[in-house]
Design a protein around this motif. Sequence first.
Motif, PDB file in Angstrom:
ATOM      1  N   GLN A  67      31.211  36.757  40.608  1.00 44.41           N
ATOM      2  CA  GLN A  67      31.270  38.202  40.393  1.00 44.41           C
ATOM      3  C   GLN A  67      32.454  38.795  41.153  1.00 44.41           C
ATOM      4  OE1 GLN A  67      28.144  40.231  38.999  1.00 44.41           O
ATOM      5  NE2 GLN A  67      28.129  38.292  37.911  1.00 44.41           N
ATOM      6  N   VAL A  68      33.209  39.649  40.468  1.00 45.04           N
ATOM      7  CA  VAL A  68      34.297  40.370  41.125  1.00 45.04           C
ATOM      8  C   VAL A  68      34.061  41.861  40.936  1.00 45.04           C
ATOM      9  CG1 VAL A  68      35.968  38.511  40.836  1.00 45.04           C
ATOM     10  CG2 VAL A  68      35.758  40.236  39.060  1.00 45.04           C
ATOM     11  N   VAL A  70      35.083  45.496  39.993  1.00 44.68           N
ATOM     12  CA  VAL A  70      36.032  46.230  39.150  1.00 44.68           C
ATOM     13  C   VAL A  70      35.505  47.653  38.978  1.00 44.68           C
ATOM     14  CG1 VAL A  70      37.108  46.405  36.877  1.00 44.68           C
ATOM     15  CG2 VAL A  70      36.745  44.151  37.916  1.00 44.68           C
ATOM     16  N   ASP A  71      36.251  48.615  39.460  1.00 43.31           N
ATOM     17  CA  ASP A  71      35.848  50.029  39.369  1.00 43.31           C
ATOM     18  C   ASP A  71      34.439  50.253  39.915  1.00 43.31           C
ATOM     19  OD1 ASP A  71      38.300  50.462  38.222  1.00 43.31           O
ATOM     20  OD2 ASP A  71      37.548  50.631  36.171  1.00 43.31           O
ATOM     21  N   GLY A  72      34.112  49.548  40.990  1.00 45.90           N
ATOM     22  CA  GLY A  72      32.817  49.736  41.644  1.00 45.90           C
ATOM     23  C   GLY A  72      31.656  49.026  40.989  1.00 45.90           C
ATOM     24  N   LYS A  73      31.919  48.226  39.942  1.00 46.80           N
ATOM     25  CA  LYS A  73      30.869  47.472  39.267  1.00 46.80           C
ATOM     26  C   LYS A  73      31.214  45.986  39.295  1.00 46.80           C
ATOM     27  CE  LYS A  73      29.142  51.111  36.247  1.00 46.80           C
ATOM     28  NZ  LYS A  73      27.775  51.043  36.806  1.00 46.80           N
ATOM     29  N   ARG A  74      30.184  45.152  39.018  1.00 47.18           N
ATOM     30  CA  ARG A  74      30.379  43.703  39.085  1.00 47.18           C
ATOM     31  C   ARG A  74      30.712  43.141  37.698  1.00 47.18           C
ATOM     32  NH1 ARG A  74      25.786  44.374  42.185  1.00 47.18           N
ATOM     33  NH2 ARG A  74      24.479  43.484  40.535  1.00 47.18           N
ATOM     34  N   MET A  75      31.835  42.433  37.636  1.00 44.83           N
ATOM     35  CA  MET A  75      32.237  41.742  36.414  1.00 44.83           C
ATOM     36  C   MET A  75      32.195  40.243  36.668  1.00 44.83           C
ATOM     37  SD  MET A  75      35.734  42.154  34.131  1.00 44.83           S
ATOM     38  CE  MET A  75      35.261  43.778  33.522  1.00 44.83           C
ATOM     39  N   ASN A  76      31.667  39.510  35.708  1.00 45.42           N
ATOM     40  CA  ASN A  76      31.512  38.067  35.871  1.00 45.42           C
ATOM     41  C   ASN A  76      32.699  37.321  35.264  1.00 45.42           C
ATOM     42  OD1 ASN A  76      29.474  36.100  36.914  1.00 45.42           O
ATOM     43  ND2 ASN A  76      29.714  35.234  34.859  1.00 45.42           N
ATOM     44  N   VAL A  77      33.219  36.344  36.008  1.00 47.46           N
ATOM     45  CA  VAL A  77      34.340  35.524  35.559  1.00 47.46           C
ATOM     46  C   VAL A  77      33.990  34.058  35.798  1.00 47.46           C
ATOM     47  CG1 VAL A  77      36.795  35.014  35.811  1.00 47.46           C
ATOM     48  CG2 VAL A  77      35.981  37.352  36.157  1.00 47.46           C
ATOM     49  N   PHE A  78      34.210  33.241  34.766  1.00 50.89           N
ATOM     50  CA  PHE A  78      33.919  31.813  34.861  1.00 50.89           C
ATOM     51  C   PHE A  78      35.231  31.037  34.830  1.00 50.89           C
ATOM     52  CE2 PHE A  78      33.237  27.700  32.785  1.00 50.89           C
ATOM     53  CZ  PHE A  78      32.246  27.158  33.589  1.00 50.89           C
ATOM     54  N   MET A  79      35.380  30.060  35.735  1.00 51.89           N
ATOM     55  CA  MET A  79      36.599  29.254  35.777  1.00 51.89           C
ATOM     56  C   MET A  79      36.265  27.767  35.803  1.00 51.89           C
ATOM     57  SD  MET A  79      39.161  31.386  38.306  1.00 51.89           S
ATOM     58  CE  MET A  79      38.025  31.552  39.686  1.00 51.89           C
ATOM     59  N   GLN A  80      37.059  26.987  35.072  1.00 51.13           N
ATOM     60  CA  GLN A  80      36.872  25.537  35.050  1.00 51.13           C
ATOM     61  C   GLN A  80      38.218  24.870  34.808  1.00 51.13           C
ATOM     62  OE1 GLN A  80      33.468  24.054  32.785  1.00 51.13           O
ATOM     63  NE2 GLN A  80      34.670  22.334  32.044  1.00 51.13           N
ATOM     64  N   GLY A  81      38.469  23.777  35.505  1.00 53.13           N
ATOM     65  CA  GLY A  81      39.714  23.037  35.338  1.00 53.13           C
ATOM     66  C   GLY A  81      40.691  23.295  36.468  1.00 53.13           C
ATOM     67  N   GLU A  82      41.568  22.334  36.707  1.00 50.62           N
ATOM     68  CA  GLU A  82      42.518  22.421  37.816  1.00 50.62           C
ATOM     69  C   GLU A  82      43.972  22.314  37.346  1.00 50.62           C
ATOM     70  OE1 GLU A  82      41.546  23.117  40.809  1.00 50.62           O
ATOM     71  OE2 GLU A  82      39.393  22.972  40.387  1.00 50.62           O
ATOM     72  N   ALA A 145      40.197  42.419  37.120  1.00 46.76           N
ATOM     73  CA  ALA A 145      39.423  41.225  37.468  1.00 46.76           C
ATOM     74  C   ALA A 145      40.357  40.045  37.753  1.00 46.76           C
ATOM     75  CB  ALA A 145      38.459  40.871  36.337  1.00 46.76           C
ATOM     76  N   LEU A 146      41.367  39.877  36.913  1.00 48.82           N
ATOM     77  CA  LEU A 146      42.309  38.772  37.104  1.00 48.82           C
ATOM     78  C   LEU A 146      43.125  38.960  38.382  1.00 48.82           C
ATOM     79  CD1 LEU A 146      43.588  38.272  33.431  1.00 48.82           C
ATOM     80  CD2 LEU A 146      41.878  36.916  34.668  1.00 48.82           C
ATOM     81  N   GLN A 147      43.531  40.189  38.647  1.00 47.01           N
ATOM     82  CA  GLN A 147      44.308  40.478  39.852  1.00 47.01           C
ATOM     83  C   GLN A 147      43.506  40.171  41.106  1.00 47.01           C
ATOM     84  OE1 GLN A 147      47.583  40.704  38.612  1.00 47.01           O
ATOM     85  NE2 GLN A 147      47.832  42.262  40.175  1.00 47.01           N
ATOM     86  N   SER A 148      42.229  40.522  41.078  1.00 43.79           N
ATOM     87  CA  SER A 148      41.391  40.286  42.261  1.00 43.79           C
ATOM     88  C   SER A 148      41.208  38.797  42.538  1.00 43.79           C
ATOM     89  CB  SER A 148      40.023  40.958  42.087  1.00 43.79           C
ATOM     90  OG  SER A 148      39.271  40.316  41.073  1.00 43.79           O
ATOM     91  N   LEU A 149      41.402  37.962  41.511  1.00 49.80           N
ATOM     92  CA  LEU A 149      41.287  36.513  41.669  1.00 49.80           C
ATOM     93  C   LEU A 149      42.640  35.854  41.895  1.00 49.80           C
ATOM     94  CD1 LEU A 149      38.680  35.886  38.833  1.00 49.80           C
ATOM     95  CD2 LEU A 149      38.263  35.633  41.278  1.00 49.80           C
TER      96      LEU A 149
END
Length: 335
Positions: A67-68, A70-82, A145-149
């Motif tokens: 969860q990240v 975004v504008d005070g709310k939680r957005m879910n982001v899934f990541m896989q792979g290197e 969301a991408l910037q925060s990651l």
Amino acid sequence: MLIEPSHSDSKKTKASQDSKVKRVLKLLLKVIASILIVILLFIATVFTVNQVSSHSEQKRLEHYGQQVSVDGKRMNVFMQGEGKETIVILPGFGTASPALDFKPLISELSPYYKVVVVEPFGYGLSEQTDKERSSANITHEIHSALQSLGIKRYTLMAHSISGLYSLDYVNRYADEVQAFIGLDHSVPSLSEQKVEASDIEPIKWFRNLGFARVQLKLTDDPYEGLSYDDDTREQLNILIRKNMYNNTQLNEAVSMYSNFHAAKQLTWPSDLPVLFFVQKNHPVVKEWVAEHEKQMTNAKQGEMVLLEAGHYLYRSHPKEIAEKIKEFTEKIATD
């Protein structure tokens, strides 16, 4: 010689008729009341079953991704792979769980890329929002969301309506997007029908009373026969029932017409490499392939792959799509 009925006989006949009418009306009222009771009991049963089932399903829901804020709310982001290169995936309208829905394609891509699936507000495990679902707001939220990651350079891949948002996205953040990959994505020239705010109110009642669950019971499982394991299918079905017709997605439907209209002013940057995967035979729109071809007019490096598939072609052709993406990105790197 005719004998006219006496006044007393007429009164008796009229009284008898009135009595019959009253009995018929009384019977009709009983029938109507019985029907109403049955309907109300059915609605109450559907509502109760939905409430109990939803509570039970939430206990079985397995969380994934991160969860990240975004504008005070939680957005879910899934990541896989290197992998050194990053592919960011955006879902089509109403996708219950983008991270799980794209699982077969993610499995094919993750050995070579870092795959990032953004679940916009109202999708997957992300929270809902009351903010207008304009393309500008949606792209801002995804970018935040991408910037925060710390994800700052990537290929953007979008299915269906997210192709429309991607047009806005690549023009706002051209210095970050290396390429665009469309998965049977929407094009501005083929607009959806206009939905008014008043049109979604009955849908909210339908959802709140639990009839969305009944609707799903009467429709085929979209993942039947595809390469999804039983656990994934169960989680997908839980999230379908959780997110179906939620307020954020309904608001997105209301904003869709204006988003199509706004996108008509946009084109893909000429120096942006684009790869389109498009269903060869659209069941309704004859111009589907032709309109996608028009989008490539100004692209210096563009390619379209036609597939014998339906709209969710990434579910049925993940290996073929992944192989073509690998070939495409390798070509970009050498040019």
